[in-house]
Enzyme design. Structure first.
Site, PDB file in Angstrom:
ATOM      1  N   LYS A 149      43.711  36.840  11.651  1.00 53.10           N
ATOM      2  CA  LYS A 149      43.402  35.459  12.010  1.00 53.10           C
ATOM      3  C   LYS A 149      42.325  35.366  13.097  1.00 53.10           C
ATOM      4  O   LYS A 149      41.980  36.369  13.736  1.00 53.10           O
ATOM      5  CB  LYS A 149      44.686  34.760  12.455  1.00 53.10           C
ATOM      6  CG  LYS A 149      45.713  34.629  11.332  1.00 53.10           C
ATOM      7  CD  LYS A 149      46.956  33.911  11.822  1.00 53.10           C
ATOM      8  CE  LYS A 149      47.972  33.723  10.726  1.00 53.10           C
ATOM      9  NZ  LYS A 149      49.157  32.966  11.205  1.00 53.10           N
ATOM     10  N   PHE A 189      53.421  21.144  11.836  1.00 48.22           N
ATOM     11  CA  PHE A 189      52.406  22.058  12.376  1.00 48.22           C
ATOM     12  C   PHE A 189      51.194  22.229  11.465  1.00 48.22           C
ATOM     13  O   PHE A 189      50.240  22.928  11.823  1.00 48.22           O
ATOM     14  CB  PHE A 189      53.023  23.432  12.661  1.00 48.22           C
ATOM     15  CG  PHE A 189      53.614  24.112  11.449  1.00 48.22           C
ATOM     16  CD1 PHE A 189      52.814  24.796  10.549  1.00 48.22           C
ATOM     17  CD2 PHE A 189      54.985  24.063  11.216  1.00 48.22           C
ATOM     18  CE1 PHE A 189      53.360  25.424   9.434  1.00 48.22           C
ATOM     19  CE2 PHE A 189      55.545  24.686  10.110  1.00 48.22           C
ATOM     20  CZ  PHE A 189      54.722  25.371   9.211  1.00 48.22           C
ATOM     21  N   ARG A 210      54.923  43.448   6.565  1.00 45.23           N
ATOM     22  CA  ARG A 210      55.684  42.506   7.393  1.00 45.23           C
ATOM     23  C   ARG A 210      56.329  43.217   8.587  1.00 45.23           C
ATOM     24  O   ARG A 210      56.377  42.675   9.695  1.00 45.23           O
ATOM     25  CB  ARG A 210      56.695  41.744   6.554  1.00 45.23           C
ATOM     26  CG  ARG A 210      55.982  40.833   5.528  1.00 45.23           C
ATOM     27  CD  ARG A 210      56.884  39.891   4.817  1.00 45.23           C
ATOM     28  NE  ARG A 210      57.415  38.861   5.707  1.00 45.23           N
ATOM     29  CZ  ARG A 210      56.740  37.801   6.162  1.00 45.23           C
ATOM     30  NH1 ARG A 210      55.472  37.631   5.843  1.00 45.23           N
ATOM     31  NH2 ARG A 210      57.329  36.916   6.936  1.00 45.23           N
ATOM     32  N   THR A 230      57.227  36.323  13.600  1.00 50.31           N
ATOM     33  CA  THR A 230      56.212  35.268  13.676  1.00 50.31           C
ATOM     34  C   THR A 230      55.903  34.895  15.119  1.00 50.31           C
ATOM     35  O   THR A 230      54.743  34.741  15.494  1.00 50.31           O
ATOM     36  CB  THR A 230      56.686  34.023  12.897  1.00 50.31           C
ATOM     37  OG1 THR A 230      56.949  34.411  11.540  1.00 50.31           O
ATOM     38  CG2 THR A 230      55.648  32.924  12.913  1.00 50.31           C
ATOM     39  N   ARG A 236      51.914  41.694  16.260  1.00 52.57           N
ATOM     40  CA  ARG A 236      52.077  40.434  16.989  1.00 52.57           C
ATOM     41  C   ARG A 236      52.515  40.661  18.434  1.00 52.57           C
ATOM     42  O   ARG A 236      52.077  39.939  19.333  1.00 52.57           O
ATOM     43  CB  ARG A 236      53.027  39.513  16.245  1.00 52.57           C
ATOM     44  CG  ARG A 236      52.368  38.958  14.974  1.00 52.57           C
ATOM     45  CD  ARG A 236      53.282  38.047  14.219  1.00 52.57           C
ATOM     46  NE  ARG A 236      52.581  37.370  13.150  1.00 52.57           N
ATOM     47  CZ  ARG A 236      53.139  37.064  11.989  1.00 52.57           C
ATOM     48  NH1 ARG A 236      54.420  37.367  11.758  1.00 52.57           N
ATOM     49  NH2 ARG A 236      52.443  36.443  11.060  1.00 52.57           N
ATOM     50  N   ASN A 292      49.044  33.835  16.170  1.00 51.15           N
ATOM     51  CA  ASN A 292      49.862  35.044  16.058  1.00 51.15           C
ATOM     52  C   ASN A 292      49.200  36.191  15.298  1.00 51.15           C
ATOM     53  O   ASN A 292      49.876  37.024  14.715  1.00 51.15           O
ATOM     54  CB  ASN A 292      51.239  34.704  15.488  1.00 51.15           C
ATOM     55  CG  ASN A 292      51.186  34.157  14.079  1.00 51.15           C
ATOM     56  OD1 ASN A 292      50.122  34.040  13.481  1.00 51.15           O
ATOM     57  ND2 ASN A 292      52.342  33.829  13.546  1.00 51.15           N
ATOM     58  N   HIS A 318      48.493  37.154   9.123  1.00 51.35           N
ATOM     59  CA  HIS A 318      49.317  36.548   8.067  1.00 51.35           C
ATOM     60  C   HIS A 318      49.615  37.629   7.054  1.00 51.35           C
ATOM     61  O   HIS A 318      48.767  38.479   6.771  1.00 51.35           O
ATOM     62  CB  HIS A 318      48.560  35.411   7.368  1.00 51.35           C
ATOM     63  CG  HIS A 318      49.211  34.992   6.080  1.00 51.35           C
ATOM     64  ND1 HIS A 318      50.200  34.049   6.028  1.00 51.35           N
ATOM     65  CD2 HIS A 318      49.040  35.443   4.805  1.00 51.35           C
ATOM     66  CE1 HIS A 318      50.606  33.921   4.767  1.00 51.35           C
ATOM     67  NE2 HIS A 318      49.913  34.748   4.007  1.00 51.35           N
TER      68      HIS A 318
END
Length: 143
Positions: A11, A59, A87, A93, A104, A114, A117
């Site tokens: 991100k 959000f 993951r 998250t 993260r 964060n 994705h």
């Protein structure tokens, strides 16, 4: 164990922090192979379409705004149990809840920014990969 593909997005916050190499290093050290990648500047339409399932959530607008705030690196990762592996590497998250040593925990500043994705299921992975890549852009890694 199943050989799978999953979508990964680094991100805008992690791209801006020059963390791409460190994040890719973690993917590869965990046995995931990068089979497609592209740097993109998402616009509202592309980001909004990708996160359409969240359109009614409070959000959503902030998420679209964040995802269009700078370039992202979109990748397809392949490997044994790629979805779960990715993951696990990402962490929770909310970075405050993420285990030490996860992406993260190490690179994210908040639940909103964060760092990464990742697809949450085989169905999501197939849909998300096809949203950003056509079949010719995903290269099998045989070596």
């Amino acid at each position: 164990m199943a050989n799978e593909r999953t979508l990964s997005i680094i991100k805008p916050d992690a791209v801006a922090g020059n963390n791409i190499g460190a994040i890719y290093d973690r993917f590869e050290k965990s046995g995931l192979k990068i089979v497609a990648a592209k740097m993109m500047q998402l616009d509202d339409k592309k980001a909004g379409g990708f996160y359409a399932e969240h359109a009614e959530r409070p959000f959503y607008n902030d998420l679209v705004s964040f995802m269009t705030s700078g370039p992202v690196l979109v990748s397809v990762l392949e490997g044994e149990n790629a979805i779960a592996t990715h993951r696990d590497i990402m962490g929770a998250t909310n970075p405050k809840d993420a285990a030490e040593g996860t992406i993260r925990a190490d690179f994210a500043s908040s639940i909103d920014e964060n760092a990464v994705h990742g697809s949450d299921s085989a169905e999501s992975a197939a849909r998300e990969i096809s949203y950003f890549f056509n079949e010719e852009e995903v290269c099998a890694r045989t070596r």
